[in-house]
Design a protein around this motif. Structure first.
Motif, PDB file in Angstrom:
ATOM      1  N   LEU A 196       1.667  -4.006  -8.885  1.00 55.60           N
ATOM      2  CA  LEU A 196       2.486  -5.147  -9.493  1.00 55.60           C
ATOM      3  C   LEU A 196       2.576  -6.410  -8.964  1.00 55.60           C
ATOM      4  O   LEU A 196       2.954  -7.350  -9.610  1.00 55.60           O
ATOM      5  CB  LEU A 196       3.865  -4.429  -9.122  1.00 55.60           C
ATOM      6  CG  LEU A 196       4.160  -2.991 -10.248  1.00 55.60           C
ATOM      7  CD1 LEU A 196       5.570  -2.457  -9.547  1.00 55.60           C
ATOM      8  CD2 LEU A 196       4.177  -3.519 -11.542  1.00 55.60           C
ATOM      9  N   ARG A 197       2.207  -6.236  -7.804  1.00 57.07           N
ATOM     10  CA  ARG A 197       2.224  -7.857  -7.069  1.00 57.07           C
ATOM     11  C   ARG A 197       0.742  -8.437  -6.908  1.00 57.07           C
ATOM     12  O   ARG A 197       0.641  -9.420  -6.305  1.00 57.07           O
ATOM     13  CB  ARG A 197       2.699  -7.640  -5.599  1.00 57.07           C
ATOM     14  CG  ARG A 197       3.899  -7.120  -5.557  1.00 57.07           C
ATOM     15  CD  ARG A 197       4.583  -6.812  -4.069  1.00 57.07           C
ATOM     16  NE  ARG A 197       5.709  -6.566  -3.693  1.00 57.07           N
ATOM     17  CZ  ARG A 197       7.061  -7.477  -3.861  1.00 57.07           C
ATOM     18  NH1 ARG A 197       6.825  -8.707  -4.084  1.00 57.07           N
ATOM     19  NH2 ARG A 197       8.115  -6.937  -3.828  1.00 57.07           N
ATOM     20  N   LEU A 198      -0.343  -7.712  -8.007  1.00 54.51           N
ATOM     21  CA  LEU A 198      -1.552  -8.550  -7.614  1.00 54.51           C
ATOM     22  C   LEU A 198      -1.904  -9.153  -8.983  1.00 54.51           C
ATOM     23  O   LEU A 198      -1.344  -8.855 -10.023  1.00 54.51           O
ATOM     24  CB  LEU A 198      -2.642  -7.391  -7.803  1.00 54.51           C
ATOM     25  CG  LEU A 198      -2.249  -6.396  -6.340  1.00 54.51           C
ATOM     26  CD1 LEU A 198      -3.443  -5.232  -6.306  1.00 54.51           C
ATOM     27  CD2 LEU A 198      -2.687  -7.160  -5.017  1.00 54.51           C
ATOM     28  N   ARG A 199      -2.850  -9.883  -9.019  1.00 59.37           N
ATOM     29  CA  ARG A 199      -3.296 -10.912 -10.007  1.00 59.37           C
ATOM     30  C   ARG A 199      -4.726 -11.312  -9.966  1.00 59.37           C
ATOM     31  O   ARG A 199      -5.369 -11.075  -8.937  1.00 59.37           O
ATOM     32  CB  ARG A 199      -2.302 -12.280 -10.309  1.00 59.37           C
ATOM     33  CG  ARG A 199      -0.857 -12.117 -10.210  1.00 59.37           C
ATOM     34  CD  ARG A 199      -0.246 -13.607 -10.335  1.00 59.37           C
ATOM     35  NE  ARG A 199       1.188 -13.513  -9.720  1.00 59.37           N
ATOM     36  CZ  ARG A 199       1.639 -14.779  -9.766  1.00 59.37           C
ATOM     37  NH1 ARG A 199       1.170 -15.464  -9.897  1.00 59.37           N
ATOM     38  NH2 ARG A 199       3.064 -14.593  -9.385  1.00 59.37           N
ATOM     39  N   TYR A 202      -8.067  -9.661  -7.576  1.00 57.50           N
ATOM     40  CA  TYR A 202      -7.271  -8.464  -6.735  1.00 57.50           C
ATOM     41  C   TYR A 202      -6.936  -7.481  -7.887  1.00 57.50           C
ATOM     42  O   TYR A 202      -7.205  -6.528  -7.396  1.00 57.50           O
ATOM     43  CB  TYR A 202      -6.408  -8.928  -5.896  1.00 57.50           C
ATOM     44  CG  TYR A 202      -6.625 -10.261  -5.069  1.00 57.50           C
ATOM     45  CD1 TYR A 202      -7.332  -9.734  -3.805  1.00 57.50           C
ATOM     46  CD2 TYR A 202      -6.205 -11.464  -5.166  1.00 57.50           C
ATOM     47  CE1 TYR A 202      -7.676 -11.045  -2.993  1.00 57.50           C
ATOM     48  CE2 TYR A 202      -6.534 -12.586  -4.447  1.00 57.50           C
ATOM     49  CZ  TYR A 202      -7.399 -12.479  -3.092  1.00 57.50           C
ATOM     50  OH  TYR A 202      -7.755 -13.295  -2.339  1.00 57.50           O
ATOM     51  N   GLU A 306       3.654 -16.153 -15.231  1.00 59.44           N
ATOM     52  CA  GLU A 306       4.647 -15.151 -14.820  1.00 59.44           C
ATOM     53  C   GLU A 306       5.775 -15.575 -14.004  1.00 59.44           C
ATOM     54  O   GLU A 306       6.820 -15.135 -14.226  1.00 59.44           O
ATOM     55  CB  GLU A 306       3.891 -14.361 -13.766  1.00 59.44           C
ATOM     56  CG  GLU A 306       4.664 -13.078 -13.082  1.00 59.44           C
ATOM     57  CD  GLU A 306       3.822 -12.072 -12.152  1.00 59.44           C
ATOM     58  OE1 GLU A 306       4.554 -11.392 -11.527  1.00 59.44           O
ATOM     59  OE2 GLU A 306       2.515 -12.307 -12.251  1.00 59.44           O
ATOM     60  N   LYS A 310       9.444 -14.836 -15.144  1.00 60.70           N
ATOM     61  CA  LYS A 310      10.861 -14.515 -14.183  1.00 60.70           C
ATOM     62  C   LYS A 310      12.085 -15.389 -14.559  1.00 60.70           C
ATOM     63  O   LYS A 310      13.425 -15.004 -14.675  1.00 60.70           O
ATOM     64  CB  LYS A 310      10.502 -14.406 -12.898  1.00 60.70           C
ATOM     65  CG  LYS A 310       9.436 -13.602 -12.522  1.00 60.70           C
ATOM     66  CD  LYS A 310       9.035 -13.660 -11.083  1.00 60.70           C
ATOM     67  CE  LYS A 310       8.060 -12.634 -10.570  1.00 60.70           C
ATOM     68  NZ  LYS A 310       7.868 -12.337  -9.170  1.00 60.70           N
ATOM     69  N   ASN A 315      11.896  -8.949 -16.824  1.00 65.21           N
ATOM     70  CA  ASN A 315      11.450  -8.255 -15.688  1.00 65.21           C
ATOM     71  C   ASN A 315       9.953  -7.931 -15.704  1.00 65.21           C
ATOM     72  O   ASN A 315       9.465  -7.167 -16.579  1.00 65.21           O
ATOM     73  CB  ASN A 315      12.078  -6.799 -15.707  1.00 65.21           C
ATOM     74  CG  ASN A 315      11.901  -6.117 -14.448  1.00 65.21           C
ATOM     75  OD1 ASN A 315      11.034  -6.312 -13.995  1.00 65.21           O
ATOM     76  ND2 ASN A 315      12.896  -5.290 -14.048  1.00 65.21           N
ATOM     77  N   THR A 317       8.069  -6.297 -13.863  1.00 65.65           N
ATOM     78  CA  THR A 317       7.844  -4.938 -13.354  1.00 65.65           C
ATOM     79  C   THR A 317       7.678  -3.878 -14.701  1.00 65.65           C
ATOM     80  O   THR A 317       6.803  -3.370 -14.964  1.00 65.65           O
ATOM     81  CB  THR A 317       8.694  -4.397 -12.334  1.00 65.65           C
ATOM     82  OG1 THR A 317       8.478  -5.206 -11.106  1.00 65.65           O
ATOM     83  CG2 THR A 317       8.444  -2.862 -12.046  1.00 65.65           C
ATOM     84  N   LYS A 320       4.783  -5.073 -16.989  1.00 66.40           N
ATOM     85  CA  LYS A 320       3.365  -4.731 -16.812  1.00 66.40           C
ATOM     86  C   LYS A 320       3.275  -3.367 -16.981  1.00 66.40           C
ATOM     87  O   LYS A 320       2.322  -2.990 -17.471  1.00 66.40           O
ATOM     88  CB  LYS A 320       3.039  -5.049 -15.135  1.00 66.40           C
ATOM     89  CG  LYS A 320       2.972  -6.626 -15.075  1.00 66.40           C
ATOM     90  CD  LYS A 320       2.800  -6.882 -13.678  1.00 66.40           C
ATOM     91  CE  LYS A 320       2.532  -8.346 -13.136  1.00 66.40           C
ATOM     92  NZ  LYS A 320       2.251  -8.755 -11.879  1.00 66.40           N
TER      93      LYS A 320
END
Length: 435
Positions: A196-199, A202, A306, A310, A315, A317, A320
């Motif tokens: 969820l926090r990767l782009r 990565y 992104e 937000k 959302n 999360t 994705k």
């Protein structure tokens, strides 16, 4: 680019080609008698390779410079005409209007055409499998902008789900199909949570690792998946319970007997072709419809920015996770069909190269372009088959063709995407002397 720059670049390319050709082409092992091997040199081949790369590089740079100049040529100011666009760009802008309907119509009548023998229909079935996989991955990569290098994992989950349910519990293809999609979607959510926090790069590395984890599990969990031996004897789908065999079970009539036809094995091939065609069309219809819903617009907003997504109250999360889940679901459907078509599956069918090919179809066709994916899938599937006679150079031709197309069309074959929603035109301002 000046002539000096072109020569410098071509010389550098020839030098690199010579360095690569030295160990690959410069030496050859020969039979020296008995159990001995000898080595012969072929240094002349290195020179040939350097000369070919040198002049080929010069020719390519000249061609592409001419092409860019032609595309960027300004129009006369007095004409006020829009800049000219190339054929593929114009084709992409009309894809939804007539290209996709034309492709669908051709796909429907293909088995009825005079040249459609068993080989043609079977090859078209493979193309449709990759079209469906490309459309499924397009949700993740093309619409949501999430780089996924492990998509083959969901393909494998769908295939093994059907194989195990059919052999161990007696489930039919149509009963297992929704379960395969549901289980693949569950694995998509499982993949989605850690990333969820990767782009970017990565995200690609983690998804690549996920695909390899699934393959290694299938390879080593021998009690369930039979490991490297694979699963054989996977049942074929039936036509509303009607089998396509020459000798049906006692108390049943075969397809050719019910319809008064002479038995031919191509009947089952054509039936499988229409099954994957229906599944692919359902995938396309679902994707086109969901793009116009709020979740589809949220995917596109996430792809563009992104942070802005937000700020709009979306959302990221949930956005994705839904992209991963829905894309994985269609991969599971395609995997289930692959298992029933092949009758045999093993972990070797779901290697990283499959993920790379599916991603190449999405990128080559044009990110987010449904019709472009069809063209790219046909190209990347048919090219290796057409070059099969040149077995030693088949993959070399495949890679060279991909490089040429991506240099020529870096944005993809059909890069045009219709806006999901259009804002109404602004009303004309009232004149000061009006009402």
């Amino acid at each position: 680019m000046t002539l000096t720059q072109r020569l410098r670049d071509a010389i550098l390319a020839a030098f690199v080609a010579s360095a690569l050709a030295f160990p690959l082409l410069g030496f050859e092992t020969v039979d020296a008698g008995g159990a001995m091997l000898g080595i012969e040199t072929r240094f002349s081949w290195i020179g040939y390779a350097a000369v070919i790369v040198f002049f080929g590089r010069l020719g390519l740079m000249g061609f592409f410079d001419w092409w860019r100049l032609r595309q960027g040529r300004p129009e006369p100011a007095e004409s006020k005409a829009p800049a000219k666009t190339d054929f593929l760009t114009r084709l992409g802008s009309k894809a939804d209007k007539w290209l996709m309907p034309a492709l669908i119509a051709f796909a429907v009548i293909l088995p009825m055409l005079p040249f459609a023998d068993r080989t043609v229909v079977d090859l078209a079935t493979v193309v449709l499998i990759y079209v469906m996989l490309g459309w499924g991955l397009n949700i993740v990569v093309g619409l949501a902008g999430l780089l996924d290098l492990g998509y083959v994992a969901f393909y494998a989950v769908g295939a093994y789900t059907y194989a195990l349910l059919s052999l161990n519990f007696g489930f039919g293809f149509w009963q297992s199909l929704p379960l395969a999609g549901l289980l693949a979607a569950t694995f998509g959510i499982v993949l989605g949570f850690p990333v969820l926090r990767l782009r970017g790069d990565y995200l690609a590395i983690v998804t690549l690792g996920f695909g390899e984890i699934i393959r290694i599990i299938l390879l080593n969990w021998t009690d369930v998946t039979r490991g490297s031996n694979g699963i054989t004897g996977i049942p074929r789908p039936t036509f509303f319970g009607i089998p396509f065999t020459a000798d049906p079970p006692e108390g049943q009539r075969a397809f050719h007997e019910i319809f008064g036809l002479e038995y031919e094995s191509i009947h089952r091939i054509i039936f499988l072709y229409y099954v994957i065609l229906v599944l692919a069309l359902v995938t396309n219809f679902f994707t086109m419809r969901i793009r116009r819903l709020p979740i589809g617009r949220a995917w596109e907003a996430l792809r563009e920015d992104e942070i802005a997504c937000k700020a709009l109250g979306i959302n990221p999360t949930n956005t994705k996770l839904t992209a991963f889940a829905i894309g994985a679901m269609f991969g599971g459907f395609a995997g289930s069909f692959f298992a029933t078509r092949q009758g045999f599956i093993s972990p070797e069918s779901f290697t990283f190269i499959e993920s790379a090919v599916i991603l190449a179809i999405v990128v080559l066709g044009g990110m987010g372009s449904q019709a472009g994916i069809v063209l790219a899938a046909a190209f990347l599937t048919l090219l290796p088959e057409l070059a099969r006679e040149f077995a030693l150079y088949r993959m070399l031709a495949f890679g060279a063709a991909m490089v040429l197309i991506m240099v020529w069309r870096p944005q993809g074959l059909l890069s045009h995407r219709e806006p999901t929603i259009r804002l109404p035109p602004r009303p004309k301002a009232r004149e000061s002397g009006g009402e």
